[in-house]
Design an enzyme around this catalytic site. Structure first.
Site, PDB file in Angstrom:
ATOM      1  N   HIS A 179       0.851  -1.191   0.000  1.00 25.50           N
ATOM      2  CA  HIS A 179       0.000   0.000   0.000  1.00 25.50           C
ATOM      3  C   HIS A 179       0.892   1.249   0.000  1.00 25.50           C
ATOM      4  CE1 HIS A 179      -2.583   3.097   1.910  1.00 25.50           C
ATOM      5  NE2 HIS A 179      -3.569   2.469   1.300  1.00 25.50           N
ATOM      6  N   ARG A 181       1.135   3.696   1.918  1.00 29.07           N
ATOM      7  CA  ARG A 181       1.656   4.094   3.223  1.00 29.07           C
ATOM      8  C   ARG A 181       2.880   3.266   3.638  1.00 29.07           C
ATOM      9  NH1 ARG A 181      -1.467   6.432   7.288  1.00 29.07           N
ATOM     10  NH2 ARG A 181       0.379   6.087   8.568  1.00 29.07           N
ATOM     11  N   LYS A 182       3.165   2.199   2.895  1.00 31.71           N
ATOM     12  CA  LYS A 182       4.311   1.350   3.210  1.00 31.71           C
ATOM     13  C   LYS A 182       5.543   1.847   2.466  1.00 31.71           C
ATOM     14  CE  LYS A 182       1.389  -1.162   5.496  1.00 31.71           C
ATOM     15  NZ  LYS A 182       0.134  -0.422   5.238  1.00 31.71           N
ATOM     16  N   LEU A 183       6.731   1.386   2.882  1.00 32.93           N
ATOM     17  CA  LEU A 183       7.945   1.831   2.214  1.00 32.93           C
ATOM     18  C   LEU A 183       7.953   1.405   0.759  1.00 32.93           C
ATOM     19  CD1 LEU A 183       8.785   1.911   5.310  1.00 32.93           C
ATOM     20  CD2 LEU A 183      11.114   1.613   4.505  1.00 32.93           C
TER      21      LEU A 183
END
Length: 376
Positions: A179, A181-183
């Site tokens: 997603h 929001r992930k790195l």
């Protein structure tokens, strides 16, 4: 004054070119780039098998099926996690049993899980919350002798390290999120990893409606062999596209630089926020975090968290509330079997600070100034 966002994915021209190349190839659905991404991700983790899917939620769903969890079973989960962790348990007809977490790491421990184990416990989902690696060894030593499986929810943890190895590298089953929001992001998408080849083959069938022969293999067959597939069990449409995988391959190469930068910025936050009474999330003794979420536990003397967030917003800083507690949400209210004091403290008194690769020191100084002013 521009607002400082809580997160910006590190995406650029290289990802755009990779996606465009996939489009120009004419193969945009699950195909050769997905297979390449799976191989590269498995190699990065040091695991034999990785199966790309449409999200971490679908990865968790397939992992639980792979672990043999079904109706009537119980699965111990942290309430201190995004609601998808508990929801995946309900998808297979099992019961999520909420355990408390360690107040420092935000993760399950053997001590918080053990009182909730019963003869119906079929699995434990161990979350690497916010990228902080869970102590998987302790949980496996507790759970596996009872015939249950530890499934690692590594949604946030790509780039984190557990006892010298990438998080998830030793798990029987682990699930990852891509997603934004992930790195490491592919827009949406996920991965489930496992140690067993037969299980990996089954998960690949299940993600594609239960087909005995994948669509990619059928299209690649030149002599007509293998074109007639069968459907031996009910499956799902959990496929990743080649466009997403092309982006993921670029992101995977950038992952070490992402982690290094976030750790550098997190350490600077720690230095600048010293003396406020707040506690910033940190590495546990058994590993290192990628700082997917840089959460701050507010001091007891701080105003209500809502007031702090409002003050930060007025100062142009887009912070977020801390990680949610699933047992406080409507679908799971009243189901907790034991008190969850650490969970309720962390979910009620923590907030997530802006942290991303392109965050400048000047922006970080603004964030710190706004936090100090909000804390009075």
């Amino acid at each position: 004054m521009s607002t400082i966002p809580v997160m910006i994915p590190w995406l650029g021209e290289e990802e755009a070119l990779a996606a465009a190349e996939a489009v120009r190839s004419g193969w945009v659905a699950q195909g050769p780039r997905v297979a390449e991404f799976e191989r590269a991700f498995a190699e990065h983790l040091g695991v034999p098998h990785a199966v790309a899917v449409s999200s971490c939620t679908t990865a968790l769903h397939l992992a639980l099926i792979g672990a043999g969890v079904g109706p009537g079973d119980e699965v111990v989960v942290p309430s201190f996690s995004f609601v998808a962790t508990a929801n995946a348990v309900t998808y297979v007809g099992a019961v999520p049993v909420f355990a408390d977490v360690d107040v420092t790491t935000g993760n399950l421990t053997a001590a918080t899980v053990e009182p909730l184990l019963t003869e119906r416990t079929r699995a434990v989902i161990a979350v690497d919350q916010g990228g902080v690696p869970v102590d998987l060894d302790g949980l496996r030593a507790l759970v596996e002798p009872r015939g249950a499986t530890v499934v690692e929810d590594a949604a946030c943890a790509a780039g984190s390290v557990h006892r010298g190895r990438p998080v998830g590298g030793t798990a029987a089953l682990a699930a990852y999120s891509f997603h934004p929001r992930k790195l490491l992001t592919t827009g949406e998408g996920g991965m489930v990893t496992c140690q067993d080849g037969a299980l990996a083959a089954r998960l690949r069938r299940l993600r594609e409606h239960g087909m005995s022969v994948s669509a990619a293999d059928r299209h690649a067959a030149k002599d007509g062999a293998g074109r007639l597939e069968t459907y031996d069990e009910i499956g799902f449409n959990y496929r990743m596209t080649d466009i997403q995988a092309a982006i993921g391959l670029v992101q995977l190469r950038k992952l070490p630089a992402m982690v290094a930068r976030r750790r550098e910025l997190a350490e600077r936050y720690r230095e600048l926020l010293a003396g406020t009474g707040g506690r910033l999330v940190a590495d546990p003794a058994h590993g290192s975090t990628n700082y997917q979420s840089c959460w701050l536990l507010l001091p007891d003397t701080a105003p209500d968290r809502g007031a702090v967030l409002a003050d930060l917003a007025d100062a142009g800083v887009s912070a977020r509330r801390g990680i949610m507690a699933a047992h406080l949400e409507a679908p799971y209210q009243g189901t907790a079997r034991v008190p969850l004091p650490a969970t309720e403290l962390l979910t009620g008194r923590s907030l997530i600070l802006p942290l991303y690769h392109a965050l400048t020191e000047r922006q970080q100084d603004r964030v710190v100034g706004a936090v100090r002013a909000a804390l009075g």
